[in-house]
Design an enzyme around this catalytic site. Structure first.
Site, PDB file in Angstrom:
ATOM      1  N   THR A  49       9.226 -44.766  31.949  1.00  0.00           N
ATOM      2  CA  THR A  49      10.211 -45.691  32.517  1.00  0.00           C
ATOM      3  C   THR A  49      11.211 -46.133  31.447  1.00  0.00           C
ATOM      4  OG1 THR A  49      10.449 -47.996  33.282  1.00  0.00           O
ATOM      5  CG2 THR A  49       8.429 -47.474  32.154  1.00  0.00           C
ATOM      6  N   ASP A  50      12.396 -46.533  31.881  1.00  0.00           N
ATOM      7  CA  ASP A  50      13.366 -47.049  30.904  1.00  0.00           C
ATOM      8  C   ASP A  50      12.935 -48.410  30.349  1.00  0.00           C
ATOM      9  OD1 ASP A  50      13.927 -48.676  33.096  1.00  0.00           O
ATOM     10  OD2 ASP A  50      16.084 -48.327  33.087  1.00  0.00           O
ATOM     11  N   GLU A  51      11.923 -49.019  30.978  1.00  0.00           N
ATOM     12  CA  GLU A  51      11.409 -50.309  30.472  1.00  0.00           C
ATOM     13  C   GLU A  51      10.851 -50.179  29.055  1.00  0.00           C
ATOM     14  OE1 GLU A  51      10.692 -53.447  32.140  1.00  0.00           O
ATOM     15  OE2 GLU A  51      11.533 -52.943  34.097  1.00  0.00           O
ATOM     16  N   TYR A 100       3.571 -54.813  31.295  1.00  0.00           N
ATOM     17  CA  TYR A 100       3.788 -53.571  32.044  1.00  0.00           C
ATOM     18  C   TYR A 100       4.500 -52.540  31.164  1.00  0.00           C
ATOM     19  CZ  TYR A 100       6.538 -50.245  34.700  1.00  0.00           C
ATOM     20  OH  TYR A 100       7.145 -49.088  35.116  1.00  0.00           O
ATOM     21  N   LYS A 158       3.155 -48.866  29.713  1.00  0.00           N
ATOM     22  CA  LYS A 158       3.831 -47.586  29.944  1.00  0.00           C
ATOM     23  C   LYS A 158       4.276 -46.940  28.633  1.00  0.00           C
ATOM     24  CE  LYS A 158       4.859 -45.818  33.418  1.00  0.00           C
ATOM     25  NZ  LYS A 158       4.121 -44.799  34.247  1.00  0.00           N
TER      26      LYS A 158
HETATM   27  P1  TYD Z   1      12.290 -55.734  39.607  1.00  0.00           P
HETATM   28  O1  TYD Z   1      12.640 -55.165  40.942  1.00  0.00           O
HETATM   29  O2  TYD Z   1      11.012 -56.507  39.492  1.00  0.00           O
HETATM   30  O3  TYD Z   1      12.318 -54.525  38.586  1.00  0.00           O
HETATM   31  P2  TYD Z   1      12.272 -54.539  36.952  1.00  0.00           P
HETATM   32  O4  TYD Z   1      11.783 -55.861  36.500  1.00  0.00           O
HETATM   33  O5  TYD Z   1      11.307 -53.445  36.672  1.00  0.00           O
HETATM   34  O6  TYD Z   1      13.663 -54.230  36.510  1.00  0.00           O
HETATM   35  O7  TYD Z   1      13.469 -56.704  39.115  1.00  0.00           O
HETATM   36  C1  TYD Z   1      14.809 -56.243  39.020  1.00  0.00           C
HETATM   37  C2  TYD Z   1      15.665 -57.383  38.532  1.00  0.00           C
HETATM   38  O8  TYD Z   1      15.667 -58.410  39.501  1.00  0.00           O
HETATM   39  C3  TYD Z   1      15.159 -58.046  37.244  1.00  0.00           C
HETATM   40  O9  TYD Z   1      16.270 -58.452  36.465  1.00  0.00           O
HETATM   41  C4  TYD Z   1      14.419 -59.268  37.751  1.00  0.00           C
HETATM   42  C5  TYD Z   1      15.195 -59.644  38.976  1.00  0.00           C
HETATM   43  N1  TYD Z   1      14.384 -60.320  40.022  1.00  0.00           N
HETATM   44  C6  TYD Z   1      14.749 -61.599  40.470  1.00  0.00           C
HETATM   45  O10 TYD Z   1      15.748 -62.210  40.004  1.00  0.00           O
HETATM   46  N2  TYD Z   1      13.977 -62.188  41.446  1.00  0.00           N
HETATM   47  C7  TYD Z   1      12.870 -61.586  41.971  1.00  0.00           C
HETATM   48  O11 TYD Z   1      12.195 -62.176  42.831  1.00  0.00           O
HETATM   49  C8  TYD Z   1      12.521 -60.263  41.504  1.00  0.00           C
HETATM   50  C9  TYD Z   1      11.317 -59.562  42.067  1.00  0.00           C
HETATM   51  C10 TYD Z   1      13.323 -59.681  40.540  1.00  0.00           C
END
Ligand code: TYD
Length: 315
Positions: free
Chosen positions: A95-97, A124, A128
């Site tokens: 993942t890019d994370e 997480y 990964k």
């Molecule tokens: P997410 O879908 O959890 O993916 P990731 O953390 O792997 O990128 O979150 C995407 C973006 O949205 C991230 O900047 C966090 C934000 N987010 C919110 O602001 N509110 C939320 O309830 C969630 C789930 C994510």
């Protein structure tokens, strides 16, 4: 095609109805941490595409144990079995994370390159990153034909409603507030799931590239606020549903990947129109209300998670 899946909270056999009767398809209910199951299946396997993982950042912040077990130890079990087999491909879906915030080693904000240092910011992402490097070491040490992909944020049908897009679509359909972490200026690169699958398919049917890492993304970078406003417009719901809540700890301000290596190697890049794909995704959730209602309204695990995470009631 053998699908090995533990069917944890996010696994759902309903998602596979379209393929379950296909003569080339077998479903096995099992865990990648179970050596005996993995070794048995690996005997009949030409190539592995390793997607199996705990994936939700917020859950890893609440409780990291399952992430270490499945993402790190599970990858080890798969790699060990692969090492003793004759497989020709092992695609590690990373993942890019793993990069943490997208920037150059000098700290200048820019899309991540495959050669950038890894700086995971959540349990997480760290699990990964561990799996990513473990897979690479099985190439350098044992010649397991590993390819590592680092993809950006996926969206599309069937996504469990804990990730941003399906959570916000289903909340909005129910007129429940959309919880935006912090100021909502965090950006992600969004790729439609079908385009990610296309990229994996190209890798699966290619030769060479053992030991290579490929970023996969769509060069469609948007902030959480931009995504939220667009979703509310598509759904014709009021902006007052936006609710700013406490920021996520270790929240990554920017994820974006430079995909030029993939484009150079395969002559392909994700080109789907973002608005069109987002509208298609929203339509899917509108048309599959039963699918998400079964999770949101009937699954007590989901309700507990939602209440704990957002400290508010769903019903
Ligand atoms: P997410 O879908 O959890 O993916 P990731 O953390 O792997 O990128 O979150 C995407 C973006 O949205 C991230 O900047 C966090 C934000 N987010 C919110 O602001 N509110 C939320 O309830 C969630 C789930 C994510």
């Amino acid at each position: 095609l053998i699908n090995l899946d533990k069917l944890t909270y996010a696994g759902n056999l309903e998602n596979l109805q379209d393929v379950e009767q296909h003569p080339n398809y077998t479903f096995v209910h099992g865990d990648i941490c179970q050596k005996a199951v993995v070794e048995r299946l690996m005997k009949d396997t030409d190539a592995v595409v390793h997607f199996a993982a705990e994936t939700h950042v917020d859950r890893s912040i609440m409780d990291a144990g399952d992430f270490i077990t499945t993402d790190v130890y599970g990858t080890f079990v798969l790699l060990e079995a692969a090492r003793k087999s004759q497989i020709t491909r092992f695609i590690q879906i990373s993942t890019d994370e793993v990069y943490g915030t997208a920037m150059s080693p000098e700290g200048v904000s820019r899309p991540s390159l495959e050669t950038d240092p890894l700086m995971p910011l959540s349990p997480y992402a760290a699990s990964k990153a561990g799996a990513d490097r473990l897979a690479f070491s099985y190439w350098t040490t044992y010649n397991v034909p590993v390819i590592i992909t680092r993809c950006s944020n996926n969206y599309g049908p069937y996504q469990y409603p804990e990730k941003l897009i399906p959570l916000f679509v289903t909340n909005a359909l129910d007129n429940i507030p959309l919880p935006i972490y912090g100021d909502g200026h965090n950006t992600r690169d969004w790729i439609f799931v079908g385009e990610h699958c296309k990229a994996i398919d190209l890798l699966l049917h290619s030769s060479g590239y053992d030991g290579e890492i490929f970023n996969i993304g769509a060069n469609k970078e948007y902030s959480v606020i931009q995504i939220t406003e667009t979703l509310l417009d598509i759904l014709e719901k009021p902006k007052t549903l936006m609710q700013f809540v406490k920021d996520r700890p270790g929240h990554v301000p920017r994820h974006a990947v430079d995909t030029s290596k993939f484009q150079r190697s395969f002559g392909w890049s994700a080109s789907a129109d973002f608005s069109e794909m987002l509208e298609r995704t929203v339509r899917w959730y509108r048309e599959h209300e039963q699918w998400w209602r079964r999770i949101r309204d009937k699954d007590s695990g989901y309700k507990r998670y939602y209440q704990k995470q957002y400290q508010q009631r769903v019903d």
